[in-house]
Design a protein around this motif. Structure first.
Motif, PDB file in Angstrom:
ATOM      1  N   GLY A  63       0.811  -1.215   0.000  1.00 40.16           N
ATOM      2  CA  GLY A  63       0.000   0.000   0.000  1.00 40.16           C
ATOM      3  C   GLY A  63       0.837   1.255   0.000  1.00 40.16           C
ATOM      4  N   GLN A  64       2.116   1.139  -0.387  1.00 40.74           N
ATOM      5  CA  GLN A  64       3.033   2.272  -0.352  1.00 40.74           C
ATOM      6  C   GLN A  64       3.564   2.604  -1.744  1.00 40.74           C
ATOM      7  OE1 GLN A  64       6.082   0.843   2.355  1.00 40.74           O
ATOM      8  NE2 GLN A  64       5.030   1.716   4.129  1.00 40.74           N
ATOM      9  N   TYR A  65       3.982   3.866  -1.911  1.00 40.57           N
ATOM     10  CA  TYR A  65       4.699   4.271  -3.112  1.00 40.57           C
ATOM     11  C   TYR A  65       6.100   3.660  -3.101  1.00 40.57           C
ATOM     12  CZ  TYR A  65       1.322   7.787  -4.684  1.00 40.57           C
ATOM     13  OH  TYR A  65       0.195   8.418  -5.164  1.00 40.57           O
ATOM     14  N   ALA A  66       6.683   3.511  -4.302  1.00 40.34           N
ATOM     15  CA  ALA A  66       8.047   2.989  -4.399  1.00 40.34           C
ATOM     16  C   ALA A  66       9.033   3.874  -3.643  1.00 40.34           C
ATOM     17  CB  ALA A  66       8.455   2.853  -5.859  1.00 40.34           C
ATOM     18  N   SER A  67       8.786   5.179  -3.625  1.00 44.09           N
ATOM     19  CA  SER A  67       9.639   6.094  -2.857  1.00 44.09           C
ATOM     20  C   SER A  67       9.717   5.685  -1.400  1.00 44.09           C
ATOM     21  CB  SER A  67       9.087   7.520  -2.940  1.00 44.09           C
ATOM     22  OG  SER A  67       9.133   8.016  -4.237  1.00 44.09           O
ATOM     23  N   ARG A  68       8.642   5.094  -0.895  1.00 39.47           N
ATOM     24  CA  ARG A  68       8.552   4.738   0.523  1.00 39.47           C
ATOM     25  C   ARG A  68       9.071   3.323   0.777  1.00 39.47           C
ATOM     26  NH1 ARG A  68       4.700   6.261   4.568  1.00 39.47           N
ATOM     27  NH2 ARG A  68       5.435   5.449   6.567  1.00 39.47           N
ATOM     28  N   HIS A  69       8.621   2.329  -0.018  1.00 38.28           N
ATOM     29  CA  HIS A  69       9.049   0.955   0.281  1.00 38.28           C
ATOM     30  C   HIS A  69      10.439   0.637  -0.254  1.00 38.28           C
ATOM     31  CE1 HIS A  69       8.123  -0.328  -3.832  1.00 38.28           C
ATOM     32  NE2 HIS A  69       6.838  -0.048  -3.689  1.00 38.28           N
ATOM     33  N   GLY A  70      10.955   1.430  -1.187  1.00 39.82           N
ATOM     34  CA  GLY A  70      12.355   1.339  -1.574  1.00 39.82           C
ATOM     35  C   GLY A  70      12.682   0.391  -2.704  1.00 39.82           C
ATOM     36  N   ILE A  71      11.724  -0.368  -3.217  1.00 38.56           N
ATOM     37  CA  ILE A  71      11.985  -1.240  -4.359  1.00 38.56           C
ATOM     38  C   ILE A  71      11.641  -0.427  -5.607  1.00 38.56           C
ATOM     39  CG2 ILE A  71      11.335  -3.375  -5.532  1.00 38.56           C
ATOM     40  CD1 ILE A  71      10.991  -4.668  -2.849  1.00 38.56           C
ATOM     41  N   HIS A  82      12.026  -9.265   1.994  1.00 40.54           N
ATOM     42  CA  HIS A  82      11.642  -9.996   3.205  1.00 40.54           C
ATOM     43  C   HIS A  82      11.176  -9.056   4.316  1.00 40.54           C
ATOM     44  CE1 HIS A  82      12.832 -14.242   2.469  1.00 40.54           C
ATOM     45  NE2 HIS A  82      13.579 -13.684   1.536  1.00 40.54           N
ATOM     46  N   ARG A  83      11.391  -7.761   4.144  1.00 40.00           N
ATOM     47  CA  ARG A  83      11.046  -6.802   5.198  1.00 40.00           C
ATOM     48  C   ARG A  83       9.838  -5.948   4.842  1.00 40.00           C
ATOM     49  NH1 ARG A  83      16.798  -5.916   5.351  1.00 40.00           N
ATOM     50  NH2 ARG A  83      16.485  -3.942   4.254  1.00 40.00           N
ATOM     51  N   LEU A  84       9.206  -6.208   3.715  1.00 41.88           N
ATOM     52  CA  LEU A  84       8.071  -5.387   3.295  1.00 41.88           C
ATOM     53  C   LEU A  84       6.918  -5.505   4.292  1.00 41.88           C
ATOM     54  CD1 LEU A  84       7.970  -6.239  -0.516  1.00 41.88           C
ATOM     55  CD2 LEU A  84       8.719  -4.087   0.504  1.00 41.88           C
ATOM     56  N   PRO A  85       6.256  -4.400   4.607  1.00 41.85           N
ATOM     57  CA  PRO A  85       5.073  -4.450   5.482  1.00 41.85           C
ATOM     58  C   PRO A  85       3.847  -4.944   4.699  1.00 41.85           C
ATOM     59  CG  PRO A  85       5.504  -2.190   4.829  1.00 41.85           C
ATOM     60  CD  PRO A  85       6.641  -3.006   4.274  1.00 41.85           C
ATOM     61  N   ILE A 101       0.415 -17.813  -4.709  1.00 40.78           N
ATOM     62  CA  ILE A 101       0.662 -18.803  -5.749  1.00 40.78           C
ATOM     63  C   ILE A 101       1.051 -18.058  -7.012  1.00 40.78           C
ATOM     64  CG2 ILE A 101      -0.336 -20.619  -7.197  1.00 40.78           C
ATOM     65  CD1 ILE A 101      -2.210 -21.312  -4.900  1.00 40.78           C
ATOM     66  N   GLY A 102       2.294 -18.283  -7.488  1.00 38.65           N
ATOM     67  CA  GLY A 102       2.704 -17.694  -8.749  1.00 38.65           C
ATOM     68  C   GLY A 102       3.927 -16.820  -8.648  1.00 38.65           C
ATOM     69  N   LYS A 103       3.991 -15.829  -9.533  1.00 35.54           N
ATOM     70  CA  LYS A 103       5.177 -14.987  -9.656  1.00 35.54           C
ATOM     71  C   LYS A 103       5.290 -14.030  -8.470  1.00 35.54           C
ATOM     72  CE  LYS A 103       7.689 -12.201 -13.034  1.00 35.54           C
ATOM     73  NZ  LYS A 103       7.700 -11.689 -14.419  1.00 35.54           N
ATOM     74  N   TRP A 104       6.472 -13.939  -7.896  1.00 38.58           N
ATOM     75  CA  TRP A 104       6.756 -12.993  -6.825  1.00 38.58           C
ATOM     76  C   TRP A 104       7.549 -11.819  -7.371  1.00 38.58           C
ATOM     77  CZ3 TRP A 104       5.280 -11.478  -2.243  1.00 38.58           C
ATOM     78  CH2 TRP A 104       6.130 -10.697  -1.453  1.00 38.58           C
ATOM     79  N   HIS A 105       8.751 -12.095  -7.872  1.00 37.38           N
ATOM     80  CA  HIS A 105       9.573 -11.117  -8.579  1.00 37.38           C
ATOM     81  C   HIS A 105       9.840  -9.837  -7.807  1.00 37.38           C
ATOM     82  CE1 HIS A 105      10.777  -8.766 -12.387  1.00 37.38           C
ATOM     83  NE2 HIS A 105      11.765  -9.554 -12.012  1.00 37.38           N
ATOM     84  N   MET A 106      10.156  -9.986  -6.528  1.00 37.18           N
ATOM     85  CA  MET A 106      10.755  -8.900  -5.751  1.00 37.18           C
ATOM     86  C   MET A 106      11.951  -9.529  -5.063  1.00 37.18           C
ATOM     87  SD  MET A 106       7.410  -7.020  -4.173  1.00 37.18           S
ATOM     88  CE  MET A 106       6.320  -8.433  -4.261  1.00 37.18           C
ATOM     89  N   GLY A 107      13.110  -9.445  -5.740  1.00 31.01           N
ATOM     90  CA  GLY A 107      14.236 -10.302  -5.418  1.00 31.01           C
ATOM     91  C   GLY A 107      14.128 -11.555  -6.281  1.00 31.01           C
ATOM     92  N   ASN A 108      15.261 -12.120  -6.670  1.00 27.89           N
ATOM     93  CA  ASN A 108      15.254 -13.247  -7.603  1.00 27.89           C
ATOM     94  C   ASN A 108      14.830 -14.557  -6.967  1.00 27.89           C
ATOM     95  OD1 ASN A 108      15.978 -11.819  -9.872  1.00 27.89           O
ATOM     96  ND2 ASN A 108      18.174 -12.128  -9.579  1.00 27.89           N
ATOM     97  N   ARG A 113       8.221 -15.793   1.608  1.00 31.06           N
ATOM     98  CA  ARG A 113       8.350 -14.504   2.262  1.00 31.06           C
ATOM     99  C   ARG A 113       7.419 -14.451   3.475  1.00 31.06           C
ATOM    100  NH1 ARG A 113      11.425 -14.724  -1.848  1.00 31.06           N
ATOM    101  NH2 ARG A 113      12.338 -12.827  -2.749  1.00 31.06           N
ATOM    102  N   PRO A 114       7.722 -13.582   4.438  1.00 28.16           N
ATOM    103  CA  PRO A 114       6.857 -13.452   5.612  1.00 28.16           C
ATOM    104  C   PRO A 114       5.439 -13.042   5.233  1.00 28.16           C
ATOM    105  CG  PRO A 114       8.971 -12.364   5.983  1.00 28.16           C
ATOM    106  CD  PRO A 114       8.922 -12.719   4.527  1.00 28.16           C
ATOM    107  N   GLY A 115       4.463 -13.563   5.960  1.00 29.16           N
ATOM    108  CA  GLY A 115       3.081 -13.175   5.758  1.00 29.16           C
ATOM    109  C   GLY A 115       2.214 -14.234   5.101  1.00 29.16           C
TER     110      GLY A 115
END
Length: 458
Positions: A63-71, A82-85, A101-108, A113-115
């Protein structure tokens, strides 16, 4: 107390806003996806705020902008991912069984991931045929077409007995082509792969040419910021990436439509499973893409990174009879960050202060009071593609206007772009230097100065 709804998000990779039947595609048939829109709401102005895969996927789950979550790009960011809220962390606390289920594609890495209580993913972009899947921490080699495999896994999850309400993120690899993933997260595109049964679909079908599919020389007259990049796209290093994808050609559009046939079959399987188990009308379904795509508009393709409508608009439909009136349409400005707070509210929770999106449930009830009047779009130039030198931008999109500021290219804003979307929906005439639009440009510049620090969380 009312029974909490199940929450299902169906996410398609690289699908543009008009790339399904109900979205206006001229020949693609997607009856099951269209059912979501016909029996629910179609959002006509839903946007990706950083229109590439990893940043926008992170924006959906946080629920964040890329400026905020950093990816901010597609480079491998294992630790950050692994640290995303993630909103699923909140759903777990609210009593939900959560699944990806399926593509994650945040990190290879395709590792869990947590949650999530249940996890299936793959490394990087994965493979369209014979994929190796990470299933709850263990890699398993599969045989077959990845869309079909994912469809079966999603319906198996729905069919099983659940002691709690469930939330499933079902993220297809389609319609992204196969890609060879490098260690730094960059990808060499290899081409589209279609299920054998769909090879002959849409043979000789034609996607109509639009007014903004112009020669480079015409584009540069209105968009001088593109002069260097459009030249670089003609060089051998660029052609090595573009040529395997039929960039901007009719065959590319047909291949993507054929890939969507398997996706639509899976949505039909999901409907059948939900109906058979008595869960359909108590399941909140969202169907969307993770970024847009260009078919040659503005000289672009294969690409999705830029702030023109084809790049930032998302297919976005919702089915939930308790709230979404069948056949309704929502014209308000919605962003992917609105998904997280919407699902948390449906689950009975309150979105945390770190969430920058807003629940769109009031829009389904036609309560538009105080809704946003503008959207920030942001992109950081990447090293992965040889033609994107210096193409960092910040843009603002309102109901009527769009202003694009090229951060690294503009000196005093002389390369910036301004469009009146009501008079010029194809974004051909750049009004940035026209005296009659000076006041409007100034207003949009001030709005951009407000939105940028807000996206950063300042």
């Amino acid at each position: 107390m009312a029974k909490k709804p199940n929450l299902l998000v169906i996410l398609i990779d690289d699908l543009r806003f008009d790339e399904f039947g109900a979205g206006g595609h001229p020949y693609m048939k997607t009856p099951h996806i269209d059912r979501i829109a016909h029996e629910g709401a179609l959002f006509e102005r839903a946007f990706h705020t950083t229109p590439i895969c990893s940043p926008n996927r992170a924006s959906i789950v946080t629920g964040q902008y890329a400026s905020r979550h950093g990816i901010i790009d597609n480079v491998a960011r294992e630790a950050a991912s692994h640290r995303l809220p993630n909103y699923n962390l909140a759903l777990q606390k609210l009593g939900y069984e959560t699944a990806h289920i399926g593509k994650w594609h945040m990190g290879n890495s395709g590792a869990p991931r947590p949650g999530y209580d249940f996890w299936v993913a793959y490394d990087g972009h994965g493979r369209l045929n014979d994929p190796k899947l990470n299933e709850n921490g263990t890699y398993v080699q599969h045989q077959g077409y990845v869309t079909d495999i994912m469809n079966r896994m999603a319906t198996d999850f729905i069919n099983r007995k659940h002691g709690k309400p469930w939330a499933l993120m079902f993220a297809h690899k389609a319609v992204h082509p196969d890609a060879e993933q490098a260690a730094d997260g960059t990808a060499k595109m290899e081409g589209y792969r279609v299920a054998a049964r769909h090879q002959d679909l849409y043979k000789d079908a034609i996607f109509p040419k639009t007014p903004n599919m112009l020669p480079a020389a015409e584009i540069i007259k209105q968009k001088p910021a593109w002069a260097e990049s459009l030249h670089l796209r003609t060089l051998p290093a660029s052609r090595a990436v573009l040529d395997p994808l039929f960039a901007g050609q009719q065959e590319e559009i047909r291949l993507r439509a054929r890939m969507m046939a398997a996706v639509d079959e899976g949505v039909g399987m999901i409907f059948e499973a939900l109906e058979r188990t008595g869960q359909l009308d108590n399941t909140f379904i969202i169907f969307l893409g993770d970024n847009g795509y260009f078919f040659g508009e503005h000289g672009l393709g294969p690409d999705r990174r830029f702030a023109y409508e084809e790049g930032i608009r998302s297919p976005f439909t919702v089915r939930f009879p308790k709230l979404a009136k069948a056949g309704s349409r929502v014209k308000n400005l919605v962003i992917c960050q609105d998904i997280a707070p919407t699902l948390i509210e449906l689950a009975g929770g309150k979105p945390g202060q770190h969430i920058q999106g807003r629940s769109f449930l009031p829009l389904l009830k036609k309560d538009r009071k105080g809704w946003r009047k503008s959207v920030l779009i942001e992109y950081w130039a990447e090293n992965a593609y040889p033609w994107l030198v210096g193409m960092t931008y910040k843009a603002v999109r309102t109901d009527r206007y769009k202003y694009i500021h090229w951060v690294n290219l503009s000196r005093n804003g002389e390369l910036d772009e301004l469009y009146d979307l009501e008079k010029d929906p194809y974004e051909i005439a750049n009004l940035s230097k026209r005296p009659a639009y000076r006041a409007i440009k100034g207003k949009l510049q001030r709005e951009l100065r407000r939105l940028v620090p807000e996206a950063l969380g300042l």
